[in-house]
Design a protein around this motif. Sequence first.
Motif, short mmCIF file in Angstrom:
data_model
loop_
_atom_site.label_atom_id
_atom_site.label_comp_id
_atom_site.label_asym_id
_atom_site.label_seq_id
_atom_site.Cartn_x
_atom_site.Cartn_y
_atom_site.Cartn_z
N ARG A 41 0.84 -1.20 0.00
CA ARG A 41 0.00 0.00 0.00
C ARG A 41 0.87 1.25 0.00
O ARG A 41 1.70 1.44 0.89
CB ARG A 41 -0.94 -0.02 1.21
CG ARG A 41 -1.87 -1.23 1.18
CD ARG A 41 -2.71 -1.36 2.45
NE ARG A 41 -3.47 -2.61 2.42
CZ ARG A 41 -4.64 -2.77 1.83
NH1 ARG A 41 -5.22 -1.72 1.26
NH2 ARG A 41 -5.25 -3.95 1.83
N ARG A 42 0.65 2.09 -0.98
CA ARG A 42 1.50 3.27 -1.16
C ARG A 42 0.66 4.53 -1.26
O ARG A 42 -0.50 4.49 -1.63
CB ARG A 42 2.35 3.11 -2.42
CG ARG A 42 3.28 1.90 -2.37
CD ARG A 42 4.26 1.92 -3.51
NE ARG A 42 5.22 0.83 -3.42
CZ ARG A 42 6.44 0.90 -3.92
NH1 ARG A 42 6.87 2.00 -4.52
NH2 ARG A 42 7.26 -0.14 -3.81
N ASP A 43 1.30 5.64 -0.94
CA ASP A 43 0.65 6.94 -1.05
C ASP A 43 0.91 7.54 -2.42
O ASP A 43 1.86 7.16 -3.13
CB ASP A 43 1.18 7.89 0.03
CG ASP A 43 0.83 7.42 1.44
OD1 ASP A 43 -0.24 6.81 1.60
OD2 ASP A 43 1.63 7.67 2.36
N SER A 44 0.07 8.48 -2.77
CA SER A 44 0.24 9.19 -4.05
C SER A 44 -0.16 10.64 -3.85
O SER A 44 -0.74 11.01 -2.83
CB SER A 44 -0.60 8.54 -5.15
OG SER A 44 -1.97 8.54 -4.79
N GLN A 45 0.14 11.43 -4.85
CA GLN A 45 -0.23 12.85 -4.85
C GLN A 45 -1.24 13.11 -5.96
O GLN A 45 -1.25 12.39 -6.98
CB GLN A 45 1.01 13.72 -5.07
CG GLN A 45 2.05 13.61 -3.98
CD GLN A 45 1.53 14.11 -2.65
OE1 GLN A 45 0.86 15.15 -2.59
NE2 GLN A 45 1.82 13.38 -1.59
N PRO A 46 -2.09 14.12 -5.83
CA PRO A 46 -3.00 14.45 -6.93
C PRO A 46 -2.22 14.73 -8.20
O PRO A 46 -1.12 15.29 -8.18
CB PRO A 46 -3.71 15.72 -6.43
CG PRO A 46 -3.61 15.65 -4.93
CD PRO A 46 -2.28 14.99 -4.64
N ALA A 47 -2.78 14.31 -9.31
CA ALA A 47 -2.11 14.53 -10.59
C ALA A 47 -2.05 16.02 -10.90
O ALA A 47 -3.02 16.76 -10.68
CB ALA A 47 -2.87 13.81 -11.70
N PRO A 48 -0.94 16.50 -11.42
CA PRO A 48 -0.90 17.88 -11.91
C PRO A 48 -1.88 18.05 -13.07
O PRO A 48 -2.11 17.11 -13.84
CB PRO A 48 0.54 18.07 -12.38
CG PRO A 48 1.31 16.90 -11.86
CD PRO A 48 0.34 15.81 -11.62
#
Length: 308
Positions: A41-48
């Motif tokens: 399980r990994r984190d992500s950031q909102p897409a530019p």
Amino acid sequence: MSTAFFTDPACLTHVTPDGHPERVARLNVVLDALAPLELDRRDSQPAPEAELLRCHPQDYVDRIRQAIPASGQEQLDADTWLSPGSWDAALGGLGALLAALDTVLAGEARNAFAAIRPPGHHAETATPMGFCLFGNVAIAAKRALDHHGLERVAVLDFDVHHGNGTQDLLQSDPRALFVSSHQFPLWPGTGRAEETGPHGTILNLPLPPGTQGAEFRDAWDSVVFPRLDDFRPELILVSAGFDAHVDDPLAQLALTEEDFVWITRRICETADRHCAGRVVSVLEGGYNLDALAASALAHVRVLMEQGA
């Protein structure tokens, strides 16, 4: 290595009207079903926003952003709605999918699953439709080709509805092979076998209402997998819609969890032959909550088995 898993809590803030089939509960039941699994399980950031421009023009992106209501809900068409959280949900979900893509292409996982909403495979170049705002999987394909430098990417869509948006967004690119199996006739009315695109890189498998697992498997075995072997993709992206399930209320195909196990395994085996097992799957449809949860769980379990 285990299967990398990505989601974004913002996807739960896209709220549709009461009784709408594409609802927050869909993602909740998938997350609950997958909770016991030992996923990476990994984190992500909102897409530019620039990622949206890989497939959609700026004026369309601006139109969607400006239509987001400050409160309540805004209707874009007969099926597609916006709420105050829809912009964050769209960019958060796309960001999760692109992080899954980057993780697999970096060799940190053999495969990945992104549990996101709103779905994306009906969004055309400048038209939101069918619950979809932006073409998530097509954007991921374009990122794989243009940012990561891949030469051949396959997008496989087994949602019960034709992936008209993905077809529209990718058909002009000879580096992308798009395959869709779907009930026909059925909304949106596209996806005939003769729709092959300007480069012959569109492969549609229309299936009549009532199609069961044996016929579904025969179609993929006789038509799709030989085509994939000829194409030799360097990455396989999957639009994993589970509304072809026999219990789904929006269509009349008759697949079961075992059929989703079968197709997931066959996709992974094809990826093993051609692209070091690299598969990135993203949630699309599925509107019976019990069937959706069970089918997504079956799908991800096979990804984990094949990705180990």
